[in-house]
Write an enzyme that holds these catalytic residues in place. Structure first.
Site, PDB file in Angstrom:
ATOM      1  N   THR A 196       0.710  -1.063   0.168  1.00  0.00           N
ATOM      2  CA  THR A 196       0.012   0.032  -0.046  1.00  0.00           C
ATOM      3  C   THR A 196       0.816   1.274  -0.174  1.00  0.00           C
ATOM      4  OG1 THR A 196      -0.120   0.037   2.219  1.00  0.00           O
ATOM      5  CG2 THR A 196      -1.759  -1.075   1.097  1.00  0.00           C
ATOM      6  N   LEU A 214      -1.180  -3.469  -5.827  1.00  0.00           N
ATOM      7  CA  LEU A 214      -1.499  -2.214  -4.923  1.00  0.00           C
ATOM      8  C   LEU A 214      -2.909  -1.931  -4.419  1.00  0.00           C
ATOM      9  CD1 LEU A 214       0.675   0.358  -6.671  1.00  0.00           C
ATOM     10  CD2 LEU A 214       1.423  -1.011  -4.808  1.00  0.00           C
ATOM     11  N   GLU A 215      -3.042  -2.042  -3.081  1.00  0.00           N
ATOM     12  CA  GLU A 215      -4.367  -1.327  -2.687  1.00  0.00           C
ATOM     13  C   GLU A 215      -4.231  -0.173  -1.714  1.00  0.00           C
ATOM     14  OE1 GLU A 215      -6.969  -0.274  -0.187  1.00  0.00           O
ATOM     15  OE2 GLU A 215      -6.128  -1.890   0.978  1.00  0.00           O
ATOM     16  N   LEU A 216      -4.754   0.790  -2.617  1.00  0.00           N
ATOM     17  CA  LEU A 216      -4.476   2.158  -2.111  1.00  0.00           C
ATOM     18  C   LEU A 216      -5.622   3.015  -1.442  1.00  0.00           C
ATOM     19  CD1 LEU A 216      -2.404   3.169  -5.280  1.00  0.00           C
ATOM     20  CD2 LEU A 216      -1.673   2.305  -3.135  1.00  0.00           C
TER      21      LEU A 216
END
Length: 452
Positions: A196, A214-216
């Site tokens: 992240t 990606l986990e944003l």
């Protein structure tokens, strides 16, 4: 009493990385039975230690045990069970569709592990965004190094303690630390990264051409048709509905919290002093009108449930993710203005629409982009098995749960196997000398007809 997190010595990190690469090179993790054993051990790591995990989440976030079960722990177990039940099917070689030209070569796609994966997790879901993707990593046959968030020290410390007791230490390790330790991790070559810390990770990954998931996040919108009432990151409501909406939110809040949640422990706190100061700065500088709550206890980092009405797009509350129980309310003229507002704020991780009108929901979803499209719900999408959890654009890319996450952590390796008798049959079509006869025969078999 807050947990004192023991950081991993920086000079040990390359050694851990190298040992993981050596373990993967042994080929042990290619055995699906071994993967199932490790997934089962991950299940027991969680199931045997639910009380400890609940306590760690409470210490780090002030999260009530029942809320921890609903938001993280049960969701983790669902993901682990899904991986255990399906790893055999997910890993099977996929046969290509039959084609008269290529069937003899047995074209197929092999599903193979990528290698050694790095997972860096955030503080807001310190267990779920660590252990849910790990289930997919194990199913994929990869080795993995976990870097829990130092912003959630109790969870990070507990994971470091539990992993040697349950998981194969040759393949799965925990490294704890802050900027120096993370910097050293990012200097190393990984076969996939799940993180992240977007810009830093992507810059480092580019040096080794490493794929990244990606986990944003982002500003998660909630659009309300004037029929249903719930509350995520910010609310967009029709102008005429703003006051009834706020009154309904207040009524629901006092019904759920007849006693002060600061005393009952039924509402989480801000994670640390730095974030508490950040949230206070946002509240102190908003130009909207605070109509519920608005106070932050800087000694305990507890923030009251807060509603701010008449918020404009350029308000400081709309400048970043809040990570606090603060709901800005943006009044708009109609659904078209709501859509324009959502799109002006970039891609959110989740877009919520609250309505019983199918046409209303369709219009909003069809004219916006987000990682997930969720109607009439704010949380259960993370427990829903069978759909991907991940962002799009600035809210992230790739997925962190289920089959979609498994697909992130494997390499789809195309394969053909030409039988010995096939090549002589193509002597007059593929090899020189090239003659008109060659061309005619080649076109007869190889040149596709126009699509019907």
């Amino acid at each position: 009493m807050s947990t004192s997190l023991v950081y991993t010595p920086v000079d040990e990190i390359p050694q851990i990385h190298q040992s993981l690469k050596q373990a993967f090179a042994s080929g042990k993790s290619k055995d699906v039975h071994w993967r199932k054993q490790q997934i089962l051990k991950l299940w027991h790591l969680v199931e045997d230690n639910l009380d400890g995990l609940r306590k760690a989440l409470y210490e780090d976030l002030g999260r009530a045990p029942d809320e921890s079960d609903g938001t993280e722990l049960n969701s983790i177990l669902l993901e682990i069970k899904n991986a255990y039940d399906n790893v055999g099917k997910w890993t099977q070689t996929e046969r290509a569709s039959w084609h008269y030209m290529w069937f003899a070569m047995s074209p197929a796609t092999r599903i193979e592990p990528k290698g050694v994966v790095l997972i860096i997790t955030p503080f807001n879901f310190p267990l779920y965004l660590c252990l849910a993707p790990l289930a997919a990593v194990i199913a994929a046959g990869d080795a993995c190094l976990l870097k829990p968030s130092e912003g959630a020290p109790a969870c990070a410390s507990l994971l470091a303690d539990l992993f040697p007791k349950y998981m194969d230490q040759d393949f799965f390790r925990v490294v704890n630390g802050a900027i120096p330790e993370t910097t050293k991790l990012l200097e190393l070559q990984w076969d996939h990264r799940n993180s992240t810390v977007a810009k830093v990770v992507c810059t480092a990954a580019a040096q080794h051409l490493t794929p990244v998931t990606l986990e944003l996040g982002g500003k998660n919108a909630a659009v309300f048709d004037p029929r249903i009432c719930m509350s995520p990151d910010y609310a967009i409501v029709p102008e005429h509905f703003q006051e009834p909406f706020i009154e309904a939110c207040k009524e629901a809040y006092y019904e759920m919290h007849p006693k002060d949640p600061k005393e009952t422990g039924n509402m989480a706190r801000i994670v640390n002093e730095r974030h508490a100061k950040r949230v206070k700065r946002l509240l102190d500088n908003t130009k909207g009108q605070v109509v519920l709550g608005g106070n932050i206890d800087m000694d305990t980092y507890f923030c009251e449930a807060t509603i701010v009405k008449d918020v404009k797009l350029d308000d400081i509350l709309m400048s970043e993710e809040i990570f606090a129980p603060i709901l800005p309310v943006i009044p708009v003229k109609d659904v078209d203005e709501a859509i324009k507002t959502i799109n002006s704020l970039g891609h959110s991780l989740v877009l919520h629409v609250f309505s019983s009108d199918s046409a209303f929901k369709k219009k909003v979803f069809d004219n916006t982009q987000s990682g997930l499209a969720v109607a009439n719900e704010t949380l259960l999408h993370i427990q829903t098995v069978g759909i991907p959890f991940g962002g799009v654009g600035a809210s992230g890319y790739g997925a962190t749960t289920g089959k979609a996450a498994f697909d992130q952590f494997v390499h789809r390796r195309g394969s053909i196997d030409s039988p010995f008798w096939l090549d002589p049959m193509m002597l007059f079509t593929r090899y020189p000398p090239y003659t008109q006869r060659n061309k005619t025969m080649s076109n007869m078999f190889m040149h596709p007809k126009p699509p019907a």
